[in-house]
Design a protein around this motif. Structure first.
Motif, PDB file in Angstrom:
ATOM      1  N   ARG A 104      35.809  36.478  53.677  1.00 27.44           N
ATOM      2  CA  ARG A 104      35.032  36.349  52.433  1.00 27.44           C
ATOM      3  C   ARG A 104      34.402  34.961  52.320  1.00 27.44           C
TER       4      ARG A 104
ATOM      5  N   GLY B 181      34.193  42.730  45.016  1.00 29.00           N
ATOM      6  CA  GLY B 181      33.100  41.921  44.489  1.00 29.00           C
ATOM      7  C   GLY B 181      33.464  40.455  44.356  1.00 29.00           C
ATOM      8  N   ARG B 182      32.983  39.854  43.305  1.00 28.95           N
ATOM      9  CA  ARG B 182      33.212  38.410  43.122  1.00 28.95           C
ATOM     10  C   ARG B 182      34.661  38.088  42.787  1.00 28.95           C
ATOM     11  N   PHE B 183      35.436  39.102  42.404  1.00 26.59           N
ATOM     12  CA  PHE B 183      36.845  38.858  42.108  1.00 26.59           C
ATOM     13  C   PHE B 183      37.705  38.863  43.373  1.00 26.59           C
TER      14      PHE B 183
ATOM     15  N   VAL C  84      37.862  36.968  46.100  1.00 26.59           N
ATOM     16  CA  VAL C  84      38.435  35.696  46.542  1.00 26.59           C
ATOM     17  C   VAL C  84      39.664  35.343  45.710  1.00 26.59           C
TER      18      VAL C  84
END
Length: 274
Positions: A181, A193-195, A197
């Motif tokens: 990622r 998605g952006r969560f 990481v």
């Protein structure tokens, strides 16, 4: 609360059966994600019910079968308590099936890719499953279970070591995903998605934290009979694996079968277009 944690065991079985799943790139992560969500909610409800119906804590601590004591305290009926015990055994069988699926497919894949004898890569033409790779871990586990008849300390070491190894495998896999990622190498049609990481980082911290306690002794003072030997045995396995890698596998093992991976990805792409 071993019964509650059972809800989170075996969910990764579907990941090891990706080659047998249609549109694996979509179906596998969805199955894993929603099984965790559903099982997590049910496990939380189960934990609350246990706490409200626990009964006398001293009786539970002195009981050789704490679960049975809790069920008797909650239902006041041996019949209903027996029914609940049967349900928990069903949970155990279901979890075991997931573990067998994971282990057998890993064994089969390793054999197919040359890391284990090719004998275990055989797929039975009638049942269309790798029977030899299923029987191998089952036989090994059955033999290891016999240690309980000889020395419970040795048997408890195997249990601790297996759990510790499981968490290490999670830590390594999540770590690779987090690295992918952060370096922009994720190419997945279904992701967090952006969560992703933050979830991966939190999962690694939690896994490392749990792993520390898995190698602690259960009783004090510590002596040869109650020592948790999981850590030194695990370290020995790592040392042997590293020596084997540099002495033989690095030059002889060709790696994962890229052709199979491409076929799985192509199956997902083809079904998506259709």
């Amino acid at each position: 609360m071993i019964l509650v944690t059972w809800g989170f065991v075996g969910f990764d079985g579907v990941a090891h059966m990706g080659e047998e799943t249609r549109i694996a790139r979509f179906a596998v992560p969805r199955a894993m994600f929603w099984s965790i969500c559903i099982n997590g909610a049910l496990a939380f409800a189960m934990a609350i019910i246990f706490l409200f119906t626990l009964g006398d804590v001293e009786d539970i601590l002195e009981s050789p079968y704490a679960v049975v004591t809790i069920f008797l305290s909650a239902t006041k009926s041996p019949t209903f308590a027996s029914v609940l015990v049967g349900i928990t055994q069903t949970m155990g069988i279901s979890v075991s099936l997931g573990s067998v699926a994971s282990t057998s497919r890993l064994t089969w894949a390793w054999a197919r890719d040359g890391a284990l004898p090719l004998y275990f890569a055989y797929v039975d033409p009638r049942h269309r499953i790798p029977l030899r790779s299923i029987w191998l871990p089952l036989v090994i586990v059955a033999l290891l279970s016999l240690l309980n008849l000889v020395n419970y300390t040795a048997f408890s070491v195997i249990i601790s070591l297996s759990t510790f190894g499981l968490y290490q495998s999670y830590f390594i896999a999540i770590g690779c995903m987090l690295y992918a990622r952060l370096t922009g190498r994720i190419e997945a049609p279904w992701s967090l998605g952006r969560f992703g990481v933050f979830i991966n980082a939190a999962a690694m911290v939690y896994t490392a934290w749990i792993g520390v306690f898995l190698v602690f002794p259960n009783y004090l003072p510590v002596d040869a009979s109650n020592m948790n030997y999981a850590l030194p045995i695990n370290a020995f396995v790592w040392i042997v694996a590293l020596i084997w890698w540099f002495a033989w596998a690095r030059r002889h093992w060709k790696g994962l079968d890229a052709e199979i991976i491409d076929k799985v990805v192509a199956d997902g792409d083809r079904d998506t277009k259709d």
